[in-house]
Design a protein around this motif. Structure first.
Motif, mmCIF file in Angstrom:
data_model
loop_
_atom_site.group_PDB
_atom_site.id
_atom_site.type_symbol
_atom_site.label_atom_id
_atom_site.label_comp_id
_atom_site.label_asym_id
_atom_site.label_seq_id
_atom_site.Cartn_x
_atom_site.Cartn_y
_atom_site.Cartn_z
ATOM 1 N N THR A 218 0.890 -1.228 0.000
ATOM 2 C CA THR A 218 0.014 0.085 -0.081
ATOM 3 C C THR A 218 0.867 1.351 0.034
ATOM 4 O OG1 THR A 218 -0.268 0.135 2.445
ATOM 5 C CG2 THR A 218 -1.915 -1.223 1.099
ATOM 6 N N LYS A 219 1.887 1.302 0.676
ATOM 7 C CA LYS A 219 2.856 2.221 0.482
ATOM 8 C C LYS A 219 3.351 2.649 -0.799
ATOM 9 C CE LYS A 219 4.567 3.032 5.415
ATOM 10 N NZ LYS A 219 5.699 3.004 5.971
ATOM 11 N N TYR A 220 3.944 1.625 -1.491
ATOM 12 C CA TYR A 220 4.150 1.551 -2.857
ATOM 13 C C TYR A 220 3.023 1.989 -3.812
ATOM 14 C CZ TYR A 220 8.812 -0.584 -1.968
ATOM 15 O OH TYR A 220 9.866 -0.994 -1.417
ATOM 16 N N ILE B 64 1.111 9.557 -6.424
ATOM 17 C CA ILE B 64 1.844 10.704 -6.121
ATOM 18 C C ILE B 64 2.975 10.955 -7.049
ATOM 19 C CG2 ILE B 64 1.128 10.934 -3.879
ATOM 20 C CD1 ILE B 64 3.936 10.479 -3.004
ATOM 21 N N SER B 65 3.280 10.016 -7.840
ATOM 22 C CA SER B 65 4.471 10.100 -8.870
ATOM 23 C C SER B 65 4.404 10.935 -9.965
ATOM 24 C CB SER B 65 4.818 8.681 -9.483
ATOM 25 O OG SER B 65 3.569 8.317 -10.250
ATOM 26 N N GLY B 66 2.977 11.439 -10.213
ATOM 27 C CA GLY B 66 2.687 12.322 -11.419
ATOM 28 C C GLY B 66 2.880 11.624 -12.844
ATOM 29 N N ALA B 67 2.801 10.238 -12.702
ATOM 30 C CA ALA B 67 2.912 9.651 -14.308
ATOM 31 C C ALA B 67 1.751 10.100 -14.990
ATOM 32 C CB ALA B 67 2.921 8.375 -13.924
ATOM 33 N N GLN B 68 2.143 10.108 -16.317
ATOM 34 C CA GLN B 68 1.099 10.267 -17.418
ATOM 35 C C GLN B 68 -0.270 9.756 -17.297
ATOM 36 O OE1 GLN B 68 1.441 13.136 -19.483
ATOM 37 N NE2 GLN B 68 -0.454 12.606 -20.310
ATOM 38 N N THR C 103 -7.767 15.834 -9.222
ATOM 39 C CA THR C 103 -6.911 15.932 -8.061
ATOM 40 C C THR C 103 -7.689 15.480 -6.720
ATOM 41 O OG1 THR C 103 -5.763 17.911 -9.081
ATOM 42 C CG2 THR C 103 -5.294 17.487 -6.697
ATOM 43 N N GLU C 104 -8.971 15.620 -6.812
ATOM 44 C CA GLU C 104 -9.666 15.024 -5.687
ATOM 45 C C GLU C 104 -10.072 13.631 -5.689
ATOM 46 O OE1 GLU C 104 -11.004 17.698 -7.728
ATOM 47 O OE2 GLU C 104 -10.497 19.142 -6.486
ATOM 48 N N GLN C 105 -9.724 13.092 -7.027
ATOM 49 C CA GLN C 105 -9.863 11.565 -6.891
ATOM 50 C C GLN C 105 -8.592 10.858 -6.464
ATOM 51 O OE1 GLN C 105 -10.995 11.298 -11.111
ATOM 52 N NE2 GLN C 105 -13.101 10.640 -10.483
ATOM 53 N N LEU C 106 -7.392 11.513 -7.040
ATOM 54 C CA LEU C 106 -6.178 10.995 -6.413
ATOM 55 C C LEU C 106 -5.968 11.151 -5.086
ATOM 56 C CD1 LEU C 106 -3.857 12.286 -9.301
ATOM 57 C CD2 LEU C 106 -4.453 9.927 -8.658
ATOM 58 N N ASN C 107 -6.293 12.408 -4.405
ATOM 59 C CA ASN C 107 -6.285 12.566 -2.979
ATOM 60 C C ASN C 107 -7.166 11.510 -2.304
ATOM 61 O OD1 ASN C 107 -4.534 14.719 -3.215
ATOM 62 N ND2 ASN C 107 -6.327 16.153 -3.011
ATOM 63 N N ALA C 108 -8.512 11.402 -2.643
ATOM 64 C CA ALA C 108 -9.338 10.300 -1.985
ATOM 65 C C ALA C 108 -8.455 8.870 -2.258
ATOM 66 C CB ALA C 108 -10.650 10.102 -2.647
ATOM 67 N N GLN C 109 -8.040 8.228 -3.225
ATOM 68 C CA GLN C 109 -7.550 7.156 -3.298
ATOM 69 C C GLN C 109 -6.169 7.055 -2.403
ATOM 70 O OE1 GLN C 109 -6.661 6.671 -7.584
ATOM 71 N NE2 GLN C 109 -8.566 6.177 -8.053
ATOM 72 N N ILE C 110 -5.263 8.172 -2.229
ATOM 73 C CA ILE C 110 -4.106 8.109 -1.377
ATOM 74 C C ILE C 110 -4.830 7.759 -0.049
ATOM 75 C CG2 ILE C 110 -2.253 9.567 -0.456
ATOM 76 C CD1 ILE C 110 -1.896 10.538 -3.290
ATOM 77 N N MET C 111 -5.636 8.683 0.404
ATOM 78 C CA MET C 111 -6.144 8.502 1.812
ATOM 79 C C MET C 111 -6.643 7.170 2.158
ATOM 80 S SD MET C 111 -5.440 11.137 3.480
ATOM 81 C CE MET C 111 -6.248 10.674 4.953
ATOM 82 N N LEU D 261 -5.712 4.351 0.708
ATOM 83 C CA LEU D 261 -4.524 3.717 0.962
ATOM 84 C C LEU D 261 -3.661 3.781 1.849
ATOM 85 C CD1 LEU D 261 -2.997 3.695 -3.000
ATOM 86 C CD2 LEU D 261 -4.228 1.624 -1.820
ATOM 87 N N LEU D 262 -3.812 4.670 2.491
ATOM 88 C CA LEU D 262 -3.101 5.210 3.885
ATOM 89 C C LEU D 262 -4.002 4.573 4.920
ATOM 90 C CD1 LEU D 262 -1.767 8.993 3.478
ATOM 91 C CD2 LEU D 262 -0.314 6.532 3.450
ATOM 92 N N LYS D 263 -5.161 4.517 4.824
ATOM 93 C CA LYS D 263 -6.080 3.975 5.946
ATOM 94 C C LYS D 263 -6.093 2.513 5.802
ATOM 95 C CE LYS D 263 -9.187 3.581 8.865
ATOM 96 N NZ LYS D 263 -9.075 3.997 10.462
#
Length: 149
Positions: free
Chosen positions: A18-20, A26-30, A37-45, A47-49
């Motif tokens: 999950t950390k990977y 957040i790598s900014g890949a194409q 941005t909101e979708q990426l933030n939600a996915q990141i949160m 995965l952190l949870k």
């Protein structure tokens, strides 16, 4: 004891994934440009949870192996009995933290609940590193040495 300790290893390895995944997001890949941005933030949160949930699960095994280890240290006579008592108490502190996180996630468990486990683990490691295991003198050993000499 060994089975409980070994069971935590694959869970910990899978939890690292999950950390990977967060790093990938957040790598900014194409290929991530299709997400807002909101979708990426939600996915990141999410995965952190998920990572936090994995840590809580693996803490169950980290705690369960401390009881037999503490019992062995208590009975050994090679190290002070206080470390065995702290380790056995630490087992229950890990279990309390796991059960409370599972049943009552809104309650924050204070960090001092795990102090016995920390003192027992660090203390026993330092004792063995600095002092070593003292020689246990018993009757059979001295008789065996007499036979050898």
């Amino acid at each position: 004891m060994v089975v409980l300790a070994v069971m935590s290893v694959p869970i910990s390895f899978m939890n690292i994934v999950t950390k990977y995944d967060v790093l990938s997001l957040i790598s900014g890949a194409q290929y991530l440009s299709i997400f807002e941005t909101e979708q990426l933030n939600a996915q990141i949160m999410l995965l952190l949870k998920s990572h936090n949930n994995g840590i809580q699960l693996v803490q169950l095994f980290w705690g369960l192996w401390l009881f037999p280890f503490g019992y062995l240290m208590f009975r050994s006579g090679f190290v002070p009995k206080v470390f065995g008592i702290l380790l056995m108490t630490g087992c229950f502190s890990y279990l309390i933290k796991f059960i409370c996180a599972l049943l009552f996630p809104e309650i924050s468990i204070p960090s001092y609940v795990q102090w016995p486990a920390s003192m027992g683990e660090i203390g026993s490691c330092l004792w063995l590193l600095i002092m070593g295991a003292k020689e246990h003198k018993n009757k059979e050993k001295t008789e065996l040495q007499k036979v050898i000499n």
